[in-house]
Design a protein around this motif. Structure first.
Motif, PDB file in Angstrom:
ATOM      1  N   TYR A 359     -55.759 -19.268 -39.699  1.00  0.00           N
ATOM      2  CA  TYR A 359     -55.919 -18.173 -40.659  1.00  0.00           C
ATOM      3  C   TYR A 359     -57.044 -17.253 -40.191  1.00  0.00           C
ATOM      4  O   TYR A 359     -58.093 -17.724 -39.731  1.00  0.00           O
ATOM      5  N   GLN A 360     -56.838 -15.942 -40.351  1.00  0.00           N
ATOM      6  CA  GLN A 360     -57.759 -14.973 -39.775  1.00  0.00           C
ATOM      7  C   GLN A 360     -58.555 -14.224 -40.852  1.00  0.00           C
ATOM      8  O   GLN A 360     -58.069 -14.002 -41.960  1.00  0.00           O
ATOM      9  N   PRO A 361     -59.778 -13.794 -40.513  1.00  0.00           N
ATOM     10  CA  PRO A 361     -60.524 -12.926 -41.424  1.00  0.00           C
ATOM     11  C   PRO A 361     -59.784 -11.611 -41.647  1.00  0.00           C
ATOM     12  O   PRO A 361     -59.039 -11.145 -40.765  1.00  0.00           O
ATOM     13  N   TYR A 362     -60.026 -11.005 -42.781  1.00  0.00           N
ATOM     14  CA  TYR A 362     -59.301  -9.784 -43.153  1.00  0.00           C
ATOM     15  C   TYR A 362     -59.519  -8.676 -42.139  1.00  0.00           C
ATOM     16  O   TYR A 362     -58.581  -7.939 -41.802  1.00  0.00           O
ATOM     17  N   ASP A 363     -60.739  -8.531 -41.626  1.00  0.00           N
ATOM     18  CA  ASP A 363     -61.023  -7.396 -40.749  1.00  0.00           C
ATOM     19  C   ASP A 363     -60.420  -7.539 -39.357  1.00  0.00           C
ATOM     20  O   ASP A 363     -60.496  -6.624 -38.542  1.00  0.00           O
ATOM     21  N   THR A 364     -59.800  -8.707 -39.072  1.00  0.00           N
ATOM     22  CA  THR A 364     -59.120  -8.863 -37.779  1.00  0.00           C
ATOM     23  C   THR A 364     -57.599  -8.688 -37.920  1.00  0.00           C
ATOM     24  O   THR A 364     -56.892  -8.720 -36.918  1.00  0.00           O
ATOM     25  N   LEU A 365     -57.121  -8.505 -39.141  1.00  0.00           N
ATOM     26  CA  LEU A 365     -55.682  -8.384 -39.385  1.00  0.00           C
ATOM     27  C   LEU A 365     -55.222  -6.949 -39.183  1.00  0.00           C
ATOM     28  O   LEU A 365     -55.973  -5.997 -39.427  1.00  0.00           O
ATOM     29  N   PRO A 366     -53.973  -6.762 -38.756  1.00  0.00           N
ATOM     30  CA  PRO A 366     -53.431  -5.386 -38.675  1.00  0.00           C
ATOM     31  C   PRO A 366     -53.439  -4.750 -40.048  1.00  0.00           C
ATOM     32  O   PRO A 366     -53.017  -5.340 -41.035  1.00  0.00           O
ATOM     33  N   GLN A 367     -53.941  -3.527 -40.128  1.00  0.00           N
ATOM     34  CA  GLN A 367     -54.024  -2.830 -41.402  1.00  0.00           C
ATOM     35  C   GLN A 367     -52.891  -1.821 -41.518  1.00  0.00           C
ATOM     36  O   GLN A 367     -52.502  -1.191 -40.532  1.00  0.00           O
ATOM     37  N   PRO A 368     -52.348  -1.647 -42.731  1.00  0.00           N
ATOM     38  CA  PRO A 368     -51.237  -0.700 -42.911  1.00  0.00           C
ATOM     39  C   PRO A 368     -51.718   0.742 -42.688  1.00  0.00           C
ATOM     40  O   PRO A 368     -52.875   1.055 -42.835  1.00  0.00           O
TER      41      PRO A 368
END
Length: 368
Positions: A359-368
């Motif tokens: 599971y990844q931190p939010y700031d490393t996820l692709p953003q819409p």
């Protein structure tokens, strides 16, 4: 007014927030030996932004095991494995306490040479535990057998097992320890009239039923210091043969005794299933009056409910379980009011990195 994001000094450590990562069994210790792994060190370090981490329950002795692949704190290899975990968490700026565990009758015959878990009395819990079949490597929920009643002469040895586990936790670099006396495990089963039918000094009156938990708390606090020692209760649990209306009063009596020795915290595990009983406000007020240390609560809390309890002054910290599974940056997501990821229930127990450290931190996820 305290908030979830107010700092707090607990056990001599400066906590940046009141957000606690609740203890959650993940069953990923290395075999043989139930040894904490590098993967576990990564998992906990990922979640070091919690104000405080309480580890998964960790057995104090081979007798204390009730589930497959759960870690211990009674061998040199286990201590070395946990040292990797604490070093990783501290390097990431976190604080971590070890939860000390003896499952008692919540166990399976495969973990015991004579096939018998131990308990205050020979009464089955009517429950099941997760056991891995060595032939297939797959885990299943298997029923707990009727345990054997501990002889009075055996009880001092169990107290010493807790003290030894605390010494090992100190060597492993933990910031403190929490004694697991909830959810039908050994110490909890001594507290309750439904599971404790003894007629010796550990059964009968409320003073006798709380005796073992108090002796354990005193022994552990002598190792770590009272301020760095906590204990977990579940006053209103009804599962596992624990439906005892006298349990809350016993726990309040014990809380007063623990207050006298200066214990650092009491952690209340509240049932979080849909039809679970609510924790009465009267109990919360009585606990606050009985105990001057910090109070932690856990069980189905969201930010709004947690803040309400803090505002009322009834608790000092709130522990979150499931949100930390899929959101290693859970405190940051609360601060930013960011969406929470869902966890995969199929990866809760056993396995490897998938559903554990992936599971990844939010700031490393692709953003819409």
């Amino acid at each position: 007014m305290n908030s979830l994001f107010s700092p707090l000094v607990h056990g001599g450590a400066q906590l940046p927030s009141r957000i606690v990562m609740a203890p959650m069994t993940r069953a990923r210790a290395a075999q043989p030996g139930n040894v904490p792994t590098d993967l576990m060190a990564e998992y906990y370090a990922q979640r070091a932004s919690a104000g405080l981490i309480l580890t998964e329950a960790t057995q104090i002795s081979p007798q204390g095991q009730g589930y497959s692949f759960t870690p211990g704190i009674h061998s040199a290899d286990q201590v070395a494995g946990w040292r990797k975990v604490t070093d990783a968490v501290h390097a990431a700026g976190g604080r971590i306490m070890l939860q000390l565990w003896h499952v008692g009758r919540m166990s399976h015959e495969s973990f015991h040479a004579d096939g018998l878990p131990v308990a205050p009395s020979a009464i089955a819990p009517g429950a099941s535990v997760w056991v891995v079949d060595p032939a297939t490597g797959k885990g299943n929920m298997l029923p707990c057998p009727v345990p054997r009643a501990l002889a009075t002469s055996e009880i001092p040895g169990i107290v010493q097992d807790y003290a030894s586990a605390a010494r090992n936790a100190l060597e492993a670099g933990f910031d403190g320890v929490e004694i697991h006396a909830a959810n039908g495990y050994l110490l909890d089963s001594f507290l309750r009239t439904t599971s404790n039918h003894r007629t010796d000094p550990y059964g009968g009156t409320v003073e006798n039923r709380i005796r073992l938990a108090l002796e354990v708390a005193e022994a552990v606090a002598a190792v770590f210091g009272p301020a760095r020692t906590g204990i977990r209760f579940s006053p209103f649990i009804t599962q596992r043969g624990m439906d005892d209306p006298d349990a809350p009063d016993a726990i309040l009596t014990l809380a007063r005794a623990l207050n006298d020795i200066g214990l650092g915290h009491i952690h209340i595990a509240e049932a979080d299933w849909d039809d679970a009983p609510e924790t009465p406000m009267g109990f919360r007020v009585a606990l606050r009056q009985a105990f001057a240390g910090h109070i932690i609560v856990a069980g189905g809390y969201d930010a709004r409910k947690a803040q309400g309890m803090l505002t009322r002054g009834l608790v000092d910290m709130v522990a979150f379980g499931r949100p930390f599974l899929a959101n290693p940056d859970f405190p940051q997501r609360l601060v930013g009011n960011l969406p929470l990821a869902d966890f995969d229930p199929g990866t809760l127990f056993g396995g490897g990195a998938e559903g554990f450290t992936t599971y990844q931190p939010y700031d490393t996820l692709p953003q819409p």
